[in-house]
Design an enzyme around this catalytic site. Structure first.
Site, PDB file in Angstrom:
ATOM      1  N   CYS A  52      -9.770   5.193 -29.767  1.00 27.04           N
ATOM      2  CA  CYS A  52     -11.112   5.508 -30.583  1.00 27.04           C
ATOM      3  C   CYS A  52     -11.851   5.906 -29.072  1.00 27.04           C
ATOM      4  O   CYS A  52     -12.905   5.046 -28.923  1.00 27.04           O
ATOM      5  CB  CYS A  52     -11.772   4.586 -31.319  1.00 27.04           C
ATOM      6  SG  CYS A  52     -10.953   4.615 -32.977  1.00 27.04           S
TER       7      CYS A  52
ATOM      8  N   GLU B 162       3.774  -7.092   1.657  1.00 25.07           N
ATOM      9  CA  GLU B 162       3.261  -7.367   0.226  1.00 25.07           C
ATOM     10  C   GLU B 162       3.430  -5.997  -0.630  1.00 25.07           C
ATOM     11  O   GLU B 162       2.352  -5.697  -1.146  1.00 25.07           O
ATOM     12  CB  GLU B 162       2.044  -8.013  -0.010  1.00 25.07           C
ATOM     13  CG  GLU B 162       1.901  -9.458   0.737  1.00 25.07           C
ATOM     14  CD  GLU B 162       0.281  -9.666   0.706  1.00 25.07           C
ATOM     15  OE1 GLU B 162      -0.514  -9.098   0.597  1.00 25.07           O
ATOM     16  OE2 GLU B 162       0.327 -10.648   0.825  1.00 25.07           O
TER      17      GLU B 162
ATOM     18  N   GLY C 250       0.701  -1.394   0.097  1.00 18.71           N
ATOM     19  CA  GLY C 250       0.067   0.011  -0.067  1.00 18.71           C
ATOM     20  C   GLY C 250       0.711   1.294   0.064  1.00 18.71           C
ATOM     21  O   GLY C 250       0.056   2.413  -0.245  1.00 18.71           O
TER      22      GLY C 250
ATOM     23  N   ARG D 151      -4.557   3.584 -16.353  1.00 15.80           N
ATOM     24  CA  ARG D 151      -4.669   4.395 -15.012  1.00 15.80           C
ATOM     25  C   ARG D 151      -5.305   5.918 -15.219  1.00 15.80           C
ATOM     26  O   ARG D 151      -6.241   6.071 -14.448  1.00 15.80           O
ATOM     27  CB  ARG D 151      -3.375   4.617 -14.381  1.00 15.80           C
ATOM     28  CG  ARG D 151      -2.917   3.029 -13.833  1.00 15.80           C
ATOM     29  CD  ARG D 151      -1.604   2.909 -12.908  1.00 15.80           C
ATOM     30  NE  ARG D 151      -2.264   3.322 -11.732  1.00 15.80           N
ATOM     31  CZ  ARG D 151      -2.335   4.625 -10.801  1.00 15.80           C
ATOM     32  NH1 ARG D 151      -1.713   5.616 -11.698  1.00 15.80           N
ATOM     33  NH2 ARG D 151      -2.805   4.724  -9.787  1.00 15.80           N
TER      34      ARG D 151
HETATM   35  N1  LLP Z   1      -1.435  -7.156  -1.124  1.00 15.77           N
HETATM   36  C1  LLP Z   1      -2.959  -7.105  -1.611  1.00 15.77           C
HETATM   37  C2  LLP Z   1      -3.743  -8.194  -1.029  1.00 15.77           C
HETATM   38  C3  LLP Z   1      -3.130  -6.293  -2.738  1.00 15.77           C
HETATM   39  O1  LLP Z   1      -4.532  -6.483  -2.896  1.00 15.77           O
HETATM   40  C4  LLP Z   1      -2.143  -5.489  -3.152  1.00 15.77           C
HETATM   41  C5  LLP Z   1      -3.137  -4.459  -4.178  1.00 15.77           C
HETATM   42  C6  LLP Z   1      -0.990  -5.403  -2.911  1.00 15.77           C
HETATM   43  C7  LLP Z   1      -0.716  -6.071  -1.843  1.00 15.77           C
HETATM   44  C8  LLP Z   1      -0.065  -4.189  -3.430  1.00 15.77           C
HETATM   45  O2  LLP Z   1      -0.452  -3.227  -3.187  1.00 15.77           O
HETATM   46  P1  LLP Z   1       0.497  -1.849  -3.589  1.00 15.77           P
HETATM   47  O3  LLP Z   1       1.680  -2.075  -2.681  1.00 15.77           O
HETATM   48  O4  LLP Z   1       0.963  -2.210  -5.043  1.00 15.77           O
HETATM   49  O5  LLP Z   1      -0.267  -0.752  -3.328  1.00 15.77           O
HETATM   50  N2  LLP Z   1      -4.678  -1.108 -10.244  1.00 15.77           N
HETATM   51  C9  LLP Z   1      -4.608  -0.104  -9.069  1.00 15.77           C
HETATM   52  C10 LLP Z   1      -4.155  -0.670  -7.977  1.00 15.77           C
HETATM   53  C11 LLP Z   1      -4.632  -1.917  -7.204  1.00 15.77           C
HETATM   54  C12 LLP Z   1      -4.067  -2.383  -6.142  1.00 15.77           C
HETATM   55  C13 LLP Z   1      -4.655  -3.709  -5.754  1.00 15.77           C
HETATM   56  N3  LLP Z   1      -4.089  -4.446  -4.821  1.00 15.77           N
HETATM   57  C14 LLP Z   1      -3.793   1.189  -9.501  1.00 15.77           C
HETATM   58  O6  LLP Z   1      -3.464   1.201 -10.533  1.00 15.77           O
HETATM   59  O7  LLP Z   1      -3.652   2.038  -8.660  1.00 15.77           O
END
Ligand code: LLP
Length: 454
Positions: free
Chosen positions: A375, A304, A262, A344
């Site tokens: 398009c 993660e 996150g 995005r």
């Molecule tokens: N762990 C879990 C269970 C998750 O659902 C996610 C992201 C992460 C880890 C990794 O999160 P990060 O460190 O990347 O914030 N497509 C969206 C982001 C969707 C994130 C989904 N889950 C975007 O382009 O902003």
């Protein structure tokens, strides 16, 4: 020499920079990343082109590892959330840095495994895992993050066919924690499709305690993505420590506590995310305090991160094409890609930063709207982009595109997906071949009755 657009470059926390940590200018003032001139890469590999800087990726992996070594006295393991960008090369780099991997599908699992990630350091997520995905995880020894009762039913059936084998599991909890981010990428609040409600945790853990095949190694929660606040992670530590206490009291080994990902990154100069070190400090210390105050033995701390590991390692190169000037309104400048390689902006209204590959520091002369070629009127990559004089064929660089671009790319309008190269010390390696229009026909089939000539 550092590119002047990077006034506060922080090599120890790549998520805080707009550009890869190796970004600099050559003697002609052109932008270099990983020792490669970006316009040369565009010429050699074509555009659009995803470029990933290995040094930035490795620096981010180390920042997480070193941060936990400094701020957490127990063991820690960083899992790369491969939904951010999944490829064999990326899997191999993160594995070589000692990271594990978070997968959400058979495809991501296979990419991690074939890229050399140890299955004992892999987890499988998902709110609707298929029987086949679960069977693959079991066969390869990947830990399943149980999200709902449907997972448990499928696992019970699969486990029956493998007597005496235990299945490593973690239980995902919806922690009920609100944080400020786009509503589509918020997952920790109670109205979420992911994980068990706090009320359900005890019945689930009791049920699993009665299943001889189930080996519950810990508890997981993830509160959302592109988060700049630190406080929610402090709250999360308390919620997870309490869940861990419950799991242990019911007889589970529950040695692991997984706080998800996150941490946000910088897309534009206005973004000011916390550093990776600060994040690991708050997470590490909060988990430690939450466990000590409950007299709990320190768990192995898992996290993660996806975006903060890989986003600013990546840039996308496009060639400029047509221009449409609407007097008194705006000028559209179109590139040879757009929403199919970077969905995005149209999906989340995300802002980006862009510059000319060969004249990144030249004074701006006009403000344009950088449009994609699809398009769709909303296919705009940047709404207000100040650019120096440029022309058709010039290469434009969009920064911070290493996460959730390639992995979310589509073939809308039957546009082939770009190639990707990994750059390091002046060398570029192709890590994903460019699709050709013909490739897009591979899975089409024509019913024979339609091929008959009348
Ligand atoms: N762990 C879990 C269970 C998750 O659902 C996610 C992201 C992460 C880890 C990794 O999160 P990060 O460190 O990347 O914030 N497509 C969206 C982001 C969707 C994130 C989904 N889950 C975007 O382009 O902003």
């Amino acid at each position: 020499m550092r590119a002047p657009f990077e006034t506060d470059l922080d090599a120890s926390s790549p998520n805080r920079n707009l550009a890869p940590i190796t970004a600099c200018l050559d003697d002609d003032g052109a932008l270099i990343v990983g020792g490669c001139r970006l316009s040369d890469l565009a010429e050699r590999y074509g555009t659009p082109l995803y470029v990933l800087d290995e040094a930035t990726l490795r620096a981010a992996c180390r920042a997480y590892r070193d941060g936990f070594a400094r701020h957490y006295t127990g063991e820690a393991l960083v899992l790369y959330a491969s939904k951010a960008n999944s490829s064999l090369a990326l899997s191999a780099v993160v594995a070589s840095e000692g990271l594990g991997l978070d997968a959400v599908s058979a495809g991501e699992m296979l990419t991690g495994l074939d890229g050399g990630v140890d299955p004992a350091r892999m987890v499988l997520h998902g709110n609707n895992k298929s029987r086949e995905e679960l069977a693959l995880a079991l066969a390869r020894g990947v830990t399943v993050i149980v999200d709902n009762w449907h997972d448990i039913e499928l696992l019970t059936a699969l486990a029956a066919a493998r007597p005496a084998a235990s299945v490593p599991l973690m239980v995902r909890l919806t922690p009920g924690i609100e944080c400020h981010t786009h509503e589509y990428i918020r997952t920790g609040h109670l109205d979420s499709k992911f994980g068990f409600d706090p009320d359900e945790l005890e019945p689930v853990l009791r049920h699993l305690a009665g299943q001889p095949w189930a080996s519950v190694s810990g508890i997981h929660a993830h509160i959302g993505s592109q988060i700049f606040e630190i406080e929610p992670h402090r709250d999360l530590a308390g919620v997870l420590a309490e869940a861990l206490r419950l799991a242990r009291s019911l007889g589970h080994v529950a040695t692991d506590l997984n706080v998800g990902g996150g941490l946000g990154i910088r897309y534009t100069a206005a973004d000011d995310p916390p550093s990776i070190d600060r994040w690991t400090e708050v997470v590490g210390r909060s988990v430690e305090e939450a466990c000590r105050s409950r007299d709990l033995a320190l768990p192995r701390l898992l996290c993660e991160p996806g975006r903060s590991l890989v986003a600013t390692a990546g840039v996308t190169l496009y060639s400029l094409g047509s221009r449409k000037r609407i007097p008194g309104l705006r000028t559209y400048l179109s590139v040879d890609g757009g929403m199919s390689d970077n969905p995005r902006p149209i999906t989340y209204q995300s802002a980006y930063t862009a510059l000319l590959a060969d004249r990144p520091t030249a004074a701006a002369q006009e403000t344009v709207t950088l449009a994609g070629k699809h398009c769709e009127s909303g296919d705009v990559l940047l709404h207000e982009l100040a650019l120096p004089e440029q022309g058709s064929g010039d290469v434009i660089v969009v920064l911070s595109t290493g996460a959730y671009n390639a992995s979310m790319a589509s073939n809308y309008n039957r546009i082939p997906r770009p190639a990707a190269v990994l750059v390091h010390d002046g060398q570029a390696d192709l890590i994903q071949r460019r699709e050709r229009p013909e490739d897009l026909l591979r899975y089409d089939t024509l019913p024979t009755r339609l091929t008959a000539v009348p």
